[in-house]
Design a protein around this motif. Sequence first.
Motif, short mmCIF file in Angstrom:
data_model
loop_
_atom_site.label_atom_id
_atom_site.label_comp_id
_atom_site.label_asym_id
_atom_site.label_seq_id
_atom_site.Cartn_x
_atom_site.Cartn_y
_atom_site.Cartn_z
N PRO A 144 0.83 -1.21 0.00
CA PRO A 144 0.00 0.00 0.00
C PRO A 144 0.86 1.26 0.00
O PRO A 144 1.88 1.33 0.68
N ILE A 145 0.44 2.25 -0.77
CA ILE A 145 1.06 3.57 -0.74
C ILE A 145 0.30 4.43 0.26
O ILE A 145 -0.93 4.45 0.29
N CYS A 146 1.06 5.13 1.11
CA CYS A 146 0.48 6.11 2.04
C CYS A 146 0.91 7.50 1.56
O CYS A 146 2.09 7.72 1.29
N LEU A 147 -0.02 8.42 1.46
CA LEU A 147 0.31 9.79 1.08
C LEU A 147 0.42 10.68 2.32
O LEU A 147 -0.38 10.58 3.24
N ASP A 148 1.42 11.53 2.29
CA ASP A 148 1.71 12.47 3.38
C ASP A 148 1.70 13.88 2.79
O ASP A 148 0.67 14.53 2.74
N GLU A 149 2.83 14.33 2.27
CA GLU A 149 2.97 15.70 1.79
C GLU A 149 1.97 16.07 0.69
O GLU A 149 1.61 17.25 0.54
N SER A 150 1.50 15.10 -0.09
CA SER A 150 0.56 15.38 -1.18
C SER A 150 -0.80 15.82 -0.69
O SER A 150 -1.57 16.41 -1.45
N ILE A 151 -1.13 15.52 0.57
CA ILE A 151 -2.46 15.81 1.09
C ILE A 151 -2.39 17.02 2.02
O ILE A 151 -1.95 16.92 3.16
N THR A 152 -2.83 18.18 1.51
CA THR A 152 -2.85 19.39 2.34
C THR A 152 -4.27 19.87 2.63
O THR A 152 -4.46 20.78 3.44
N THR A 153 -5.27 19.26 1.96
CA THR A 153 -6.67 19.60 2.19
C THR A 153 -7.52 18.35 2.01
O THR A 153 -7.06 17.34 1.46
N SER A 154 -8.77 18.42 2.43
CA SER A 154 -9.69 17.31 2.20
C SER A 154 -9.97 17.13 0.71
O SER A 154 -10.26 16.02 0.26
N GLU A 155 -9.88 18.21 -0.06
CA GLU A 155 -10.05 18.10 -1.51
C GLU A 155 -8.91 17.28 -2.13
O GLU A 155 -9.12 16.48 -3.04
N ASP A 156 -7.68 17.50 -1.64
CA ASP A 156 -6.56 16.67 -2.10
C ASP A 156 -6.84 15.21 -1.81
O ASP A 156 -6.59 14.33 -2.64
N ALA A 157 -7.34 14.94 -0.62
CA ALA A 157 -7.64 13.56 -0.23
C ALA A 157 -8.71 12.95 -1.13
O ALA A 157 -8.60 11.80 -1.56
N ARG A 158 -9.76 13.72 -1.41
CA ARG A 158 -10.83 13.23 -2.27
C ARG A 158 -10.31 12.84 -3.64
O ARG A 158 -10.62 11.77 -4.18
N LYS A 159 -9.49 13.71 -4.22
CA LYS A 159 -8.96 13.45 -5.56
C LYS A 159 -8.03 12.23 -5.55
O LYS A 159 -8.06 11.40 -6.46
N ARG A 169 0.08 20.11 8.74
CA ARG A 169 0.20 20.07 7.28
C ARG A 169 -1.10 20.42 6.57
O ARG A 169 -1.10 20.96 5.47
N VAL A 170 -2.24 20.10 7.21
CA VAL A 170 -3.52 20.28 6.54
C VAL A 170 -4.29 21.50 7.05
O VAL A 170 -5.42 21.73 6.64
N GLY A 171 -3.70 22.29 7.93
CA GLY A 171 -4.33 23.53 8.36
C GLY A 171 -5.12 23.46 9.63
O GLY A 171 -5.82 24.41 9.98
N GLY A 172 -5.04 22.32 10.35
CA GLY A 172 -5.68 22.28 11.66
C GLY A 172 -6.55 21.07 11.90
O GLY A 172 -6.66 20.16 11.07
N LEU A 173 -7.18 21.07 13.07
CA LEU A 173 -7.98 19.92 13.50
C LEU A 173 -9.29 19.80 12.74
O LEU A 173 -9.78 18.70 12.50
N THR A 174 -9.89 20.93 12.35
CA THR A 174 -11.14 20.87 11.60
C THR A 174 -10.93 20.18 10.27
O THR A 174 -11.71 19.30 9.88
N GLU A 175 -9.89 20.56 9.54
CA GLU A 175 -9.61 19.91 8.25
C GLU A 175 -9.17 18.47 8.45
O GLU A 175 -9.48 17.60 7.64
N SER A 176 -8.45 18.21 9.54
CA SER A 176 -8.06 16.82 9.85
C SER A 176 -9.30 15.95 10.02
O SER A 176 -9.34 14.80 9.54
N LYS A 177 -10.31 16.47 10.72
CA LYS A 177 -11.56 15.73 10.89
C LYS A 177 -12.25 15.48 9.56
O LYS A 177 -12.79 14.40 9.31
N LYS A 178 -12.23 16.47 8.67
CA LYS A 178 -12.85 16.29 7.36
C LYS A 178 -12.16 15.18 6.57
O LYS A 178 -12.82 14.35 5.92
#
Length: 368
Positions: free
Chosen positions: A235-250, A266-275
């Motif tokens: 499995p590939i795990c993404l780290d730096e590539s994911i800075t928003t929930s939109e990045d994760a969706r794509k 990296r993602v701008g806080g706990l709210t975006e982490s939850k998303k």
Amino acid sequence: MIKVEKVTLYHITQKLKVPFTSSIGYVSDRDSIIVEVIDCDGVSGWGEVVAFSTPWYTEETISTCFHLLKDILIPLVISEPFKHPDELQEIFKRIKRNQMAKASLEGAIWDLYAKKKNISLSTALGGVRNEIECGVVVGISSLSNMIEQITRYNEEGYKRFKIKISPDQDMKIVEEIRKRFPDLPLMADANSSYTLKDVERLKELDQFGLMMIEQPLAADDIIDHAKLQEKLSTPICLDESITTSEDARKAIELGSCQVINIKPGRVGGLTESKKIHDLCLKNDIPVWCGGMLETSISRAHNLALASLANFTIPGDISSSSRYWEQDIVDPEIKSVAGKISLQNGLGIGFDVKKDMIKELATSITTIK
């Protein structure tokens, strides 16, 4: 209603017990900015800038974060009362990126919010567990030193082991570690040091039964990772590539990964982490909480975040004593048999040693 009265920024420097080396950076002295938010009722919340002194992990640095906080973000927060930390995303929307600066202030306000609600930060975020399994990171060094560290951490009960690899130091290390520890829950972090030209080399990792390989390709890529994942059974795990929930969706829609590492900074806080967590849960993508060589203030935030349901892989959350001679919170964050118990207190659940922070500070700036 939350009405921020003042914010104090403590710029501190601490020496790591052991310098940390990866394929993209070397850290021996760790600069941090500790963020204290105080509201009109005198309640304090604590956060932390997890950027580094130079832009080797992301484009942000301690200096750029200080500027964003002092001159832009804090004035926005002080000028606009709000009911919930989620509202900060709309307030900060006019400022592009600068995720680590935003996350430090937002994290302090999440802590403040939980305290005012008389609940723990874990409860405020929707956590479901009281005990967090811990993983450790072993930086690039000699093979004998890496094996010595893994042996010690394995005896201490850690539940997941991450080693740093690069094209100059990969197959031999993984092979020798796997021979020595055939059943070890092992993963490899490449920190973007490979390209698609290395597909055949990366396919050799499949034989070692790794939990995942983290961010093998470019830090801003999701397209080539999808092509690589098609060819790997690991499995590939993404780290730096994911800075928003939109990045994760794509990334999920493209099939770029099977695991995501969530770092609040990296993602701008706990709210975006939850998303991101919720999106991954919906799509059966397990997540884990990454580390940034933080102080225990961010470590406490990470513990609360990792209590959410889909954090099923042990994260980079280990004892503070691995990094620092003294902890800046009380009680000390400590792993016992590979697990850390959440505190029952309000907010982050730990008492911040404000006097110690002042002693460590090279500068203290208050914005009212």
